[in-house]
Design a protein around this motif. Structure first.
Motif, PDB file in Angstrom:
ATOM      1  N   THR A  46     -36.396 -25.857  54.082  1.00 28.19           N
ATOM      2  CA  THR A  46     -36.637 -24.964  52.951  1.00 28.19           C
ATOM      3  C   THR A  46     -36.456 -23.509  53.295  1.00 28.19           C
ATOM      4  OG1 THR A  46     -38.986 -24.966  53.508  1.00 28.19           O
ATOM      5  CG2 THR A  46     -38.219 -26.597  51.894  1.00 28.19           C
ATOM      6  N   ALA A  47     -36.469 -23.162  54.568  1.00 22.34           N
ATOM      7  CA  ALA A  47     -36.260 -21.769  54.968  1.00 22.34           C
ATOM      8  C   ALA A  47     -35.532 -21.749  56.280  1.00 22.34           C
ATOM      9  CB  ALA A  47     -37.593 -21.037  55.095  1.00 22.34           C
ATOM     10  N   SER A  48     -34.912 -20.605  56.587  1.00 21.81           N
ATOM     11  CA  SER A  48     -34.112 -20.517  57.808  1.00 21.81           C
ATOM     12  C   SER A  48     -34.989 -20.227  59.010  1.00 21.81           C
ATOM     13  CB  SER A  48     -33.077 -19.393  57.665  1.00 21.81           C
ATOM     14  OG  SER A  48     -32.474 -19.129  58.906  1.00 21.81           O
TER      15      SER A  48
ATOM     16  N   ASP B 164     -13.964 -13.590  52.349  1.00 28.16           N
ATOM     17  CA  ASP B 164     -14.713 -12.985  53.457  1.00 28.16           C
ATOM     18  C   ASP B 164     -16.199 -12.925  53.117  1.00 28.16           C
ATOM     19  OD1 ASP B 164     -12.397 -12.431  55.057  1.00 28.16           O
ATOM     20  OD2 ASP B 164     -11.985 -10.689  53.783  1.00 28.16           O
ATOM     21  N   CYS B 165     -16.497 -12.546  51.879  1.00 27.86           N
ATOM     22  CA  CYS B 165     -17.890 -12.473  51.441  1.00 27.86           C
ATOM     23  C   CYS B 165     -18.557 -13.838  51.500  1.00 27.86           C
ATOM     24  CB  CYS B 165     -17.974 -11.911  50.021  1.00 27.86           C
ATOM     25  SG  CYS B 165     -17.446 -10.197  49.862  1.00 27.86           S
ATOM     26  N   ALA B 166     -17.822 -14.869  51.062  1.00 23.21           N
ATOM     27  CA  ALA B 166     -18.380 -16.218  51.077  1.00 23.21           C
ATOM     28  C   ALA B 166     -18.753 -16.644  52.495  1.00 23.21           C
ATOM     29  CB  ALA B 166     -17.379 -17.207  50.470  1.00 23.21           C
ATOM     30  N   LEU B 167     -17.897 -16.328  53.448  1.00 23.51           N
ATOM     31  CA  LEU B 167     -18.189 -16.690  54.835  1.00 23.51           C
ATOM     32  C   LEU B 167     -19.352 -15.868  55.384  1.00 23.51           C
ATOM     33  CD1 LEU B 167     -14.602 -17.143  56.334  1.00 23.51           C
ATOM     34  CD2 LEU B 167     -16.268 -18.917  55.784  1.00 23.51           C
ATOM     35  N   MET B 168     -19.419 -14.581  55.047  1.00 21.22           N
ATOM     36  CA  MET B 168     -20.529 -13.757  55.522  1.00 21.22           C
ATOM     37  C   MET B 168     -21.846 -14.180  54.896  1.00 21.22           C
ATOM     38  SD  MET B 168     -19.230  -9.829  56.064  1.00 21.22           S
ATOM     39  CE  MET B 168     -18.417  -9.621  54.477  1.00 21.22           C
ATOM     40  N   ASN B 169     -21.800 -14.650  53.660  1.00 22.00           N
ATOM     41  CA  ASN B 169     -23.014 -15.071  52.961  1.00 22.00           C
ATOM     42  C   ASN B 169     -23.457 -16.474  53.341  1.00 22.00           C
ATOM     43  OD1 ASN B 169     -24.147 -13.055  51.194  1.00 22.00           O
ATOM     44  ND2 ASN B 169     -22.237 -13.138  50.018  1.00 22.00           N
ATOM     45  N   ALA B 170     -22.549 -17.262  53.895  1.00 17.08           N
ATOM     46  CA  ALA B 170     -22.879 -18.645  54.233  1.00 17.08           C
ATOM     47  C   ALA B 170     -24.012 -18.694  55.247  1.00 17.08           C
ATOM     48  CB  ALA B 170     -21.643 -19.354  54.786  1.00 17.08           C
ATOM     49  N   ASN B 171     -24.962 -19.590  55.012  1.00 16.36           N
ATOM     50  CA  ASN B 171     -26.049 -19.704  55.973  1.00 16.36           C
ATOM     51  C   ASN B 171     -25.582 -20.466  57.211  1.00 16.36           C
ATOM     52  OD1 ASN B 171     -26.205 -22.502  55.442  1.00 16.36           O
ATOM     53  ND2 ASN B 171     -27.764 -22.219  53.862  1.00 16.36           N
ATOM     54  N   GLU B 172     -26.482 -20.587  58.158  1.00 18.92           N
ATOM     55  CA  GLU B 172     -26.139 -21.197  59.446  1.00 18.92           C
ATOM     56  C   GLU B 172     -25.630 -22.622  59.277  1.00 18.92           C
ATOM     57  OE1 GLU B 172     -28.308 -22.020  63.790  1.00 18.92           O
ATOM     58  OE2 GLU B 172     -29.461 -21.269  62.081  1.00 18.92           O
TER      59      GLU B 172
END
Length: 450
Positions: free
Chosen positions: A50-52, A414-422
């Motif tokens: 539920t959280a990183s 680029d934004c999608a990759l930067m926003n992607a979580n771990e």
């Protein structure tokens, strides 16, 4: 306010090219998200919590304890590998340098020390340059509990190849890691002010992981579990090893500090000094989380990368939408609590102070334009954040070259990759690597257990 460079009527060849690139990027983005979710639902065995794990916390004002004289003294000795760590004038500004771009990187992903943002940078770079990443088939991490590397659980590389990038959690052991990478590999890590890192870990492992050790401390003293835990730390920890308790000098554990007689080692200054010497001669640089942009600019120059390679969006930072326990906000810990923490985190405090001093010394030797580049880099961040947060944006963002930063174009992909979580980004890297391996049709590279 930002301006989007969008092609129109009589656009030039460059404008047309960029428009086509932007359209192609949108298709790639759709494929990326579809491909990633397909992997998570059918091919990867991990699930998203539920959280990183790397959520950040408000900065603590806890005063870090100075090193003892024996630790502060510059350490000498031959390195186990050729290293630039002791050469402060190792590189020049990229714009005027012929330094070869370095693509072989081992990054020690230290828990709760801005490491997820760093990992995002390395995974995006690996995807962009089609590099081999040391990745587990069964989850996010290589091994958080020991320095053993399960070779049969790694995504293979073709025969005759080595891995290029490591940026997922493991406990560092040079003897086990170095055979998997080329000889010219660049080694780095990152550390964070110890009390701030301790607070962040305490909240995460109590609130997300539901560590029974920490929950007991919270139940015993709901208004001040930090003091409660530090007052009775060994009662709570018991016989748990430091590699299973993620708040016991975890930064040093991640770098491979010996686990035997761990509590006694906190008072063994010569052992700590020996460990610092070993890390100092093995690693090219240890970065500082509190000087994150300075760290990235320094790293860019050392690796010969471009400005775009190191851009990022702030990830996993606690905000109003996160429920932060009231006790985490306090900064007025009395002297006896600070004393307790010094004893508890003695190894991490020595580690951080040593490499903070080392980092500041290295910065002091940089050319005069270093801080000009840092300032220029900082001005890019709000423009990038604004563009990437724009809804239904179809243009691209063009950054012209300056005296201190290189020219680049930012797309929504680029934004999608930067926003992607771990989880999403690691899954994407896993898919890219798996597809490339099978496409090449070569047998896997065989590595010997070390």
């Amino acid at each position: 306010m930002i301006t989007l460079s969008i092609c129109s009527g009589s656009g030039t060849h460059l404008c047309s090219t960029l428009l086509l690139a932007s359209v192609a990027a949108m298709f790639l983005y759709v494929y990326t998200i579809h491909d990633t979710f397909h992997t998570r639902s059918g091919e990867s065995s991990f699930s998203q919590p539920t959280a990183s794990r790397d959520q950040d916390l408000p900065q603590s004002s806890f005063e870090t304890v100075p090193l003892t004289a024996s630790i502060q003294k510059p350490l000498t000795g031959s390195a186990k590998r050729p290293s630039s760590a002791n050469n402060p004038i190792f590189f020049k500004d990229l714009k005027y340098s012929t330094e070869k771009e370095k693509q072989h990187v081992v990054f020690v992903k230290v828990h709760k020390a801005a490491s997820t943002t760093m990992q995002s940078i390395f995974l995006r770079y690996a995807i962009e340059h089609d590099l081999n990443v040391l990745l587990s088939k069964s989850g996010l991490h290589i091994n958080e509990r020991s320095n053993h590397i399960p070779l049969n659980d790694l995504y293979p590389v073709p025969a005759g190849s080595r891995y290029d990038i490591l940026c997922n959690h493991l406990i560092f052991d040079y003897k086990k890691i170095s055979p998997l990478f080329p000889e010219d590999t660049f080694y780095l890590g990152i550390v964070r002010e110890p009390f701030s890192q301790f607070l962040s870990a305490f909240v995460y492992y109590s609130q997300v992981w539901k560590s029974q050790i920490l929950i007991k401390a919270i139940k015993a003293a709901p208004d001040n579990p930090i003091e409660e835990f530090l007052n009775h730390s060994m009662s709570y920890v018991g016989n748990e090893k430091p590699n299973t308790v993620f708040i016991n000098n975890r930064m040093s554990v991640d770098f491979g500090f010996p686990l035997e007689n761990f509590e006694a080692s906190k008072r063994n200054h010569s052992q700590i000094a020996s460990f610092l010497k070993k890390i100092d001669t093995t690693f090219d640089v240890v970065l500082i989380a509190e000087m994150f942009d300075e760290s990235l600019v320094l790293l860019r120059r050392m690796l010969g990368w471009t400005t775009k390679d190191i851009i990022y969006l702030d990830k996993n930072v606690f905000s109003a939408k996160h429920e932060i326990p009231s006790w985490i906000r306090r900064h007025d810990y009395p002297p006896h609590v600070k004393h307790l923490f010094r004893n508890w985190a003695a190894i991490d405090i020595s580690f951080y102070n040593y490499f903070l001093n080392k980092f500041k010394d290295r910065i002091s030797f940089q050319p005069k334009d270093f801080y000009s580049e840092v300032k220029a880099f900082k001005t890019l961040k709000p423009r990038i954040a604004s563009y990437c947060s724009a809804v239904n944006s179809t243009g691209y963002l063009h950054f012209q070259a300056t005296e201190y930063t290189s020219e680049f174009v930012l797309t929504q992909n680029d934004c999608a990759l930067m926003n992607a979580n771990e989880y999403l980004l690691t899954s994407k890297a896993q898919n890219v690597q798996k597809h490339r391996f099978f496409k090449m049709g070569k047998p896997p590279q065989k590595f010997n257990e070390s």
